[in-house]
Design an enzyme around this catalytic site. Structure first.
Site, short mmCIF file in Angstrom:
data_model
loop_
_atom_site.label_atom_id
_atom_site.label_comp_id
_atom_site.label_asym_id
_atom_site.label_seq_id
_atom_site.Cartn_x
_atom_site.Cartn_y
_atom_site.Cartn_z
NE ARG A 1 4.48 -0.01 -8.04
CZ ARG A 1 5.65 -0.64 -7.98
NH1 ARG A 1 6.74 -0.06 -8.46
NH2 ARG A 1 5.75 -1.84 -7.43
CE LYS B 1 -0.48 -10.68 -9.35
NZ LYS B 1 0.82 -10.15 -8.91
#
Length: 488
Positions: A340, A267
């Site tokens: 996920r 990030k």
């Protein structure tokens, strides 16, 4: 009162008082007012006497209070047999229930230094007391002095009120979730979070089972193992069980990234706040702890895959193909689409037990935050009946949830040339729905499935407002509790 606590924060004792109970010894009385042609007008109260209302109303003009929505005034009072002060909050001429509840939170927060508070507002008793209790929350783990002068006792004036103990316990559960989100990453490694939840489960009588890394490997959880591989802290899988009044059982899987740096797709911003990625697991665990003591109509099984997504020479890579616990293979297109992967492995475990419904809750996509803002969660489900249940539960829990579409074309972008699917899909458009489509591949077709993306409201990046503190908010707990209290 239940000991649903991490020990990292303070909140006041909460209770109801009858309209005739004396107000002597009260440090602050919280009231609401609106504008009128004759100046600010106090809304109806149940405990404040006509003389006290007249004294407060007479002081409002002197401090420049007009009763505009959101305006605040603190009024000193001198009567020896009444409260020593009043906090008055402005609302609209015809305020909605949500505006009234927000004003209660603002009034309680504004009454800093008042150890004993009474809220004298005509509102739904249970919702009003819960908001008042949550507004007294202070995270004290790293600044113990914040507990000094904090509110110790908050009461709502109500006659024939519901069980205050249940409301206090729900407030404790929400604050438990807030603590887990707000704790610094170094203090909430997967092992530590599992220990905290296990301790709380023992205190409330919830069944808790912790799986270590070797057991996770034996279960074939390729997604969870890959995401956690770069971390010095091994993953954990926590299972919590809370019985219900009936035979039906709902499974909830909560995303438990105790810290998410993005892996090799590192990030570029907001690394300091990525402790928030445990928000789904925190809400699911807190709901299970509450429901263990106050069973809902259906039983609840919660699965919490806990890990860190960081980077090292051992990190999983873009281009890797993972074999998931379900047997499906997943091509990794982005290591920051990790939530996920860990959810999918736990979903296959949950589905094996054939619950009546499967719900995932996660701070899953920044796209949900961008689409709906910081205070609204996204709900996706191809099952209309389950979606309506969740939306009704959210409304009853006074949490803002908006249903977004589940369309076949979102799933088509997840096709892979070398595996069963990829973990990213369309990187530019509809990522919230694409992520839900990915998860739906791990829920059997005949099992009602809903996904709850709380990326926006699980963490408050700004200043405190209403009953909501900065950092962890505990969003989702009330909705899950209400969901289990509905007929199945």
């Amino acid at each position: 009162m239940l000991s649903i606590s991490t020990g990292a924060s303070h909140r006041a004792r909460s209770r109801f008082v009858a309209s005739g109970e004396p107000l002597a010894g009260v440090d602050a009385l919280v009231l609401l007012a609106t504008t009128s042609d004759d100046g600010p007008a106090l809304l109806p109260t149940r405990a404040a006497t006509a003389q006290l209302r007249e004294q407060i109303a007479g002081s409002l003009g002197a401090v420049g209070f007009a009763g505009k929505p959101g305006q605040l005034a603190r009024i000193p009072l001198s009567a020896s047999d009444g409260p020593s002060g009043a906090t008055v909050v402005g609302v609209s001429a015809q305020p909605s229930e949500e505006e009234l509840l927000g004003a209660i939170g603002s009034g309680v927060r504004a009454s800093s230094g008042a150890e004993r508070l009474v809220v004298d507002v005509d509102v739904d008793a249970a919702a009003g007391l819960l908001r008042a209790a949550l507004a007294t929350y202070r995270f004290t783990e790293y600044r113990p002095a914040l507990a000094d002068g904090a509110t110790r006792d908050v009461a709502l004036v109500a006659d024939g009120a519901p069980d205050s103990e249940r409301i206090a316990d729900l407030a404790a559960a929400v604050c438990f979730a807030r603590d887990l989100v707000t704790l610094a990453p170094a203090d909430k490694t997967p092992e530590r979070v599992a220990e905290i939840i296990q301790t709380a489960a023992a205190q409330v009588g919830a069944e808790c089972r912790i799986y270590d890394e070797a057991e996770i490997r034996d279960l074939g959880m390729g997604g969870l193992l890959a995401v956690s591989r770069a971390s010095a802290h091994p993953p954990r899988l926590v299972r919590l069980d809370a019985p219900g009044a009936g035979d039906a059982r709902v499974a909830v899987v909560g995303k438990g990234l105790t810290y998410d740096a993005g892996g090799l797709n590192l990030k570029l911003a907001m690394l300091e706040s990525m402790k928030l990625d445990i928000g789904g697991a925190a809400a699911a665990a807190a709901a299970a702890l509450y429901l263990a003591a106050h069973p809902g109509r259906a039983g609840l099984t919660v699965w919490l895959p806990l890990c860190e997504n960081v980077t090292s020479g051992n990190a999983y890579r873009g281009g890797d193909v993972l074999r998931m616990r379900s047997g499906l293979t997943v091509e990794v297109m982005n290591t920051d689409a990790e939530g996920r992967l860990v959810l999918a492995d736990a979903m296959s475990l949950a589905a094996d037990e054939r619950p009546v419904a499967l719900v995932t809750i996660a701070t899953l996509t920044g796209a949900a935050w961008r689409a709906l803002g910081a205070r609204t969660a996204a709900l996706m489900s191809a099952d209309d009946a389950l979606a309506e249940r969740v939306l009704a539960a959210a409304a009853a829990g006074h949490e803002d949830v908006w249903r977004m579409p589940m369309r076949a074309h979102f799933g088509k972008t997840l096709e892979s040339k070398i595996a069963d699917l990829n973990n990213l899909g369309d990187a530019q458009n509809g990522q919230t729905m694409v992520a839900a489509a990915f998860l739906s591949r791990f829920a059997p077709d005949d099992l009602p499935f809903a996904h709850f993306d709380i990326a926006g409201p699980a963490y408050n990046h700004g200043e405190a407002y209403d009953h909501v503190p900065a950092a962890g908010t505990g969003f989702g707990v009330a909705t899950l509790v209400e969901l289990l209290n509905r007929p199945w």
